[in-house]
Scaffold this motif. Structure first.
Motif, PDB file in Angstrom:
ATOM      1  N   PHE A 143       3.329  -9.751  11.530  1.00 48.60           N
ATOM      2  CA  PHE A 143       1.906  -9.649  11.246  1.00 48.60           C
ATOM      3  C   PHE A 143       1.569  -8.207  10.909  1.00 48.60           C
ATOM      4  CE2 PHE A 143      -2.385  -8.768  12.748  1.00 48.60           C
ATOM      5  CZ  PHE A 143      -3.095  -9.704  12.026  1.00 48.60           C
ATOM      6  N   PRO A 144       1.299  -7.912   9.653  1.00 51.77           N
ATOM      7  CA  PRO A 144       0.960  -6.529   9.275  1.00 51.77           C
ATOM      8  C   PRO A 144      -0.490  -6.212   9.618  1.00 51.77           C
ATOM      9  CG  PRO A 144       0.960  -7.926   7.349  1.00 51.77           C
ATOM     10  CD  PRO A 144       1.358  -8.789   8.507  1.00 51.77           C
ATOM     11  N   CYS A 145      -0.707  -5.586  10.760  1.00 48.11           N
ATOM     12  CA  CYS A 145      -2.082  -5.342  11.192  1.00 48.11           C
ATOM     13  C   CYS A 145      -2.699  -4.105  10.564  1.00 48.11           C
ATOM     14  CB  CYS A 145      -2.168  -5.248  12.705  1.00 48.11           C
ATOM     15  SG  CYS A 145      -1.294  -3.844  13.402  1.00 48.11           S
ATOM     16  N   GLN A 146      -1.871  -3.150  10.075  1.00 44.76           N
ATOM     17  CA  GLN A 146      -2.431  -1.920   9.524  1.00 44.76           C
ATOM     18  C   GLN A 146      -1.576  -1.442   8.365  1.00 44.76           C
ATOM     19  OE1 GLN A 146      -3.808   1.071  12.305  1.00 44.76           O
ATOM     20  NE2 GLN A 146      -2.994   2.699  11.020  1.00 44.76           N
ATOM     21  N   VAL A 147      -2.236  -1.092   7.260  1.00 45.51           N
ATOM     22  CA  VAL A 147      -1.569  -0.526   6.094  1.00 45.51           C
ATOM     23  C   VAL A 147      -2.143   0.864   5.862  1.00 45.51           C
ATOM     24  CG1 VAL A 147      -1.152  -0.750   3.626  1.00 45.51           C
ATOM     25  CG2 VAL A 147      -1.212  -2.792   5.067  1.00 45.51           C
ATOM     26  N   ASN A 148      -1.269   1.864   5.756  1.00 44.73           N
ATOM     27  CA  ASN A 148      -1.661   3.248   5.485  1.00 44.73           C
ATOM     28  C   ASN A 148      -1.186   3.620   4.082  1.00 44.73           C
ATOM     29  OD1 ASN A 148      -2.610   4.207   8.245  1.00 44.73           O
ATOM     30  ND2 ASN A 148      -0.610   3.396   8.716  1.00 44.73           N
ATOM     31  N   THR A 149      -2.089   4.160   3.272  1.00 44.81           N
ATOM     32  CA  THR A 149      -1.748   4.627   1.935  1.00 44.81           C
ATOM     33  C   THR A 149      -2.100   6.106   1.861  1.00 44.81           C
ATOM     34  OG1 THR A 149      -2.265   2.437   1.042  1.00 44.81           O
ATOM     35  CG2 THR A 149      -2.096   4.251  -0.528  1.00 44.81           C
ATOM     36  N   PHE A 150      -1.103   6.946   1.597  1.00 47.73           N
ATOM     37  CA  PHE A 150      -1.268   8.387   1.633  1.00 47.73           C
ATOM     38  C   PHE A 150      -1.412   8.973   0.234  1.00 47.73           C
ATOM     39  CE2 PHE A 150       1.177   7.195   5.381  1.00 47.73           C
ATOM     40  CZ  PHE A 150       0.451   7.804   6.384  1.00 47.73           C
ATOM     41  N   SER A 151      -2.214  10.023   0.140  1.00 42.46           N
ATOM     42  CA  SER A 151      -2.332  10.800  -1.093  1.00 42.46           C
ATOM     43  C   SER A 151      -2.587  12.252  -0.689  1.00 42.46           C
ATOM     44  CB  SER A 151      -3.458  10.269  -1.981  1.00 42.46           C
ATOM     45  OG  SER A 151      -4.691  10.293  -1.295  1.00 42.46           O
ATOM     46  N   THR A 152      -2.417  13.163  -1.637  1.00 43.27           N
ATOM     47  CA  THR A 152      -2.599  14.577  -1.313  1.00 43.27           C
ATOM     48  C   THR A 152      -4.083  14.916  -1.189  1.00 43.27           C
ATOM     49  OG1 THR A 152      -2.542  15.176  -3.641  1.00 43.27           O
ATOM     50  CG2 THR A 152      -0.464  15.261  -2.443  1.00 43.27           C
ATOM     51  N   ALA A 153      -4.367  15.903  -0.363  1.00 43.02           N
ATOM     52  CA  ALA A 153      -5.727  16.421  -0.170  1.00 43.02           C
ATOM     53  C   ALA A 153      -5.596  17.914   0.116  1.00 43.02           C
ATOM     54  CB  ALA A 153      -6.414  15.717   0.997  1.00 43.02           C
ATOM     55  N   PRO A 154      -6.665  18.683  -0.089  1.00 40.44           N
ATOM     56  CA  PRO A 154      -6.593  20.110   0.245  1.00 40.44           C
ATOM     57  C   PRO A 154      -6.239  20.300   1.723  1.00 40.44           C
ATOM     58  CG  PRO A 154      -8.577  19.628  -1.010  1.00 40.44           C
ATOM     59  CD  PRO A 154      -7.951  18.309  -0.665  1.00 40.44           C
ATOM     60  N   ASN A 155      -5.268  21.139   2.021  1.00 40.16           N
ATOM     61  CA  ASN A 155      -4.836  21.457   3.392  1.00 40.16           C
ATOM     62  C   ASN A 155      -4.249  20.279   4.149  1.00 40.16           C
ATOM     63  OD1 ASN A 155      -5.764  24.136   3.104  1.00 40.16           O
ATOM     64  ND2 ASN A 155      -7.832  23.441   3.539  1.00 40.16           N
ATOM     65  N   GLY A 156      -3.749  19.250   3.456  1.00 40.80           N
ATOM     66  CA  GLY A 156      -3.150  18.126   4.165  1.00 40.80           C
ATOM     67  C   GLY A 156      -2.977  16.897   3.295  1.00 40.80           C
ATOM     68  N   MET A 157      -3.271  15.746   3.881  1.00 44.24           N
ATOM     69  CA  MET A 157      -3.152  14.456   3.189  1.00 44.24           C
ATOM     70  C   MET A 157      -4.392  13.619   3.460  1.00 44.24           C
ATOM     71  SD  MET A 157       0.727  13.130   3.946  1.00 44.24           S
ATOM     72  CE  MET A 157       0.426  12.873   5.684  1.00 44.24           C
ATOM     73  N   ARG A 158      -4.636  12.675   2.569  1.00 39.79           N
ATOM     74  CA  ARG A 158      -5.667  11.666   2.788  1.00 39.79           C
ATOM     75  C   ARG A 158      -4.935  10.377   3.155  1.00 39.79           C
ATOM     76  NH1 ARG A 158      -9.466  12.812  -0.106  1.00 39.79           N
ATOM     77  NH2 ARG A 158      -8.441  12.805  -2.118  1.00 39.79           N
ATOM     78  N   ASN A 159      -5.414   9.683   4.170  1.00 38.79           N
ATOM     79  CA  ASN A 159      -4.831   8.431   4.630  1.00 38.79           C
ATOM     80  C   ASN A 159      -5.887   7.347   4.487  1.00 38.79           C
ATOM     81  OD1 ASN A 159      -3.405   6.398   5.873  1.00 38.79           O
ATOM     82  ND2 ASN A 159      -3.482   7.287   7.909  1.00 38.79           N
ATOM     83  N   ASP A 160      -5.707   6.463   3.519  1.00 38.18           N
ATOM     84  CA  ASP A 160      -6.584   5.300   3.372  1.00 38.18           C
ATOM     85  C   ASP A 160      -6.007   4.186   4.223  1.00 38.18           C
ATOM     86  OD1 ASP A 160      -8.429   6.413   1.461  1.00 38.18           O
ATOM     87  OD2 ASP A 160      -6.779   6.333   0.023  1.00 38.18           O
ATOM     88  N   ILE A 161      -6.800   3.722   5.184  1.00 34.83           N
ATOM     89  CA  ILE A 161      -6.322   2.768   6.188  1.00 34.83           C
ATOM     90  C   ILE A 161      -7.052   1.442   6.023  1.00 34.83           C
ATOM     91  CG2 ILE A 161      -6.100   2.319   8.661  1.00 34.83           C
ATOM     92  CD1 ILE A 161      -6.440   5.418   8.982  1.00 34.83           C
ATOM     93  N   GLU A 162      -6.283   0.386   6.005  1.00 34.83           N
ATOM     94  CA  GLU A 162      -6.852  -0.962   6.040  1.00 34.83           C
ATOM     95  C   GLU A 162      -6.202  -1.667   7.221  1.00 34.83           C
ATOM     96  OE1 GLU A 162      -7.290  -4.985   3.346  1.00 34.83           O
ATOM     97  OE2 GLU A 162      -6.501  -3.163   2.435  1.00 34.83           O
ATOM     98  N   PHE A 163      -7.021  -2.175   8.136  1.00 33.11           N
ATOM     99  CA  PHE A 163      -6.434  -2.868   9.270  1.00 33.11           C
ATOM    100  C   PHE A 163      -7.191  -4.148   9.568  1.00 33.11           C
ATOM    101  CE2 PHE A 163      -9.498   0.002  11.196  1.00 33.11           C
ATOM    102  CZ  PHE A 163     -10.083  -0.738  12.205  1.00 33.11           C
ATOM    103  N   ARG A 164      -6.496  -5.042  10.241  1.00 33.52           N
ATOM    104  CA  ARG A 164      -7.096  -6.311  10.645  1.00 33.52           C
ATOM    105  C   ARG A 164      -6.561  -6.693  12.014  1.00 33.52           C
ATOM    106  NH1 ARG A 164      -4.216 -11.058   7.178  1.00 33.52           N
ATOM    107  NH2 ARG A 164      -2.099 -10.501   7.708  1.00 33.52           N
ATOM    108  N   VAL A 165      -7.424  -7.343  12.765  1.00 35.14           N
ATOM    109  CA  VAL A 165      -7.106  -7.780  14.117  1.00 35.14           C
ATOM    110  C   VAL A 165      -7.449  -9.258  14.211  1.00 35.14           C
ATOM    111  CG1 VAL A 165      -7.645  -7.454  16.563  1.00 35.14           C
ATOM    112  CG2 VAL A 165      -7.670  -5.490  15.008  1.00 35.14           C
ATOM    113  N   PRO A 166      -6.530 -10.091  14.718  1.00 32.33           N
ATOM    114  CA  PRO A 166      -6.833 -11.519  14.811  1.00 32.33           C
ATOM    115  C   PRO A 166      -8.000 -11.793  15.769  1.00 32.33           C
ATOM    116  CG  PRO A 166      -4.655 -11.046  15.732  1.00 32.33           C
ATOM    117  CD  PRO A 166      -5.213  -9.766  15.215  1.00 32.33           C
TER     118      PRO A 166
END
Length: 89
Positions: free
Chosen positions: A1-24
Motif C-alpha cells: 500500500f503506497p501511502c506516501q509519494v515524494n517528488t523532489f526538485s531543486t530549490a534555492p538552498n535545498g530541495m522542494r518535496n511535493d508530497i501526496e499521501f493517503r490514509v485508509p
C-alpha cells in the motif's frame, strides 16, 4: 500500500518535496488524501550528519525531519529520512 509519494526538485538552498499521501479510512473504505509541499534546507541537522533538514507544522503537530542522500547514480537517488513530532511521548 503506497501511502506516501515524494517528488523532489531543486530549490534555492535545498530541495522542494511535493508530497501526496493517503490514509485508509477505518470505517467505510476509501482514503483520506492530501497534497503538500515542503522546502528542505541544505543543513546538517543536530548531529551534523543529515544532508537536509525540514521542520514545520501540519494538522496542529510540529515536526522536524532529517533527510539523508544515501546513494545515487545517473538514473536514481536513494533518499532516507527520520523525523518526529514535538509533542513528546
Amino acid at each position: 500500500f503506497p501511502c506516501q509519494v515524494n517528488t523532489f526538485s531543486t530549490a534555492p538552498n535545498g530541495m522542494r518535496n511535493d508530497i501526496e499521501f493517503r490514509v485508509p479510512k477505518p470505517d467505510n473504505g476509501g482514503y483520506w488524501q492530501n497534497r503538500l509541499e515542503e522546502v528542505i534546507i541544505d543543513e546538517r541537522g543536530p548531529q551534523g550528519k543529515a544532508s537536509y533538514t525540514v521542520g514545520g507544522k501540519m494538522y496542529g503537530l510540529e515536526f522536524r525531519e532529517q533527510w539523508y542522500i544515501v546513494g545515487a547514480d545517473s538514473s536514481f537517488v536513494l533518499v532516507a529520512y527520520k523525523g518526529d513530532t514535538q509533542q513528546g511521548p
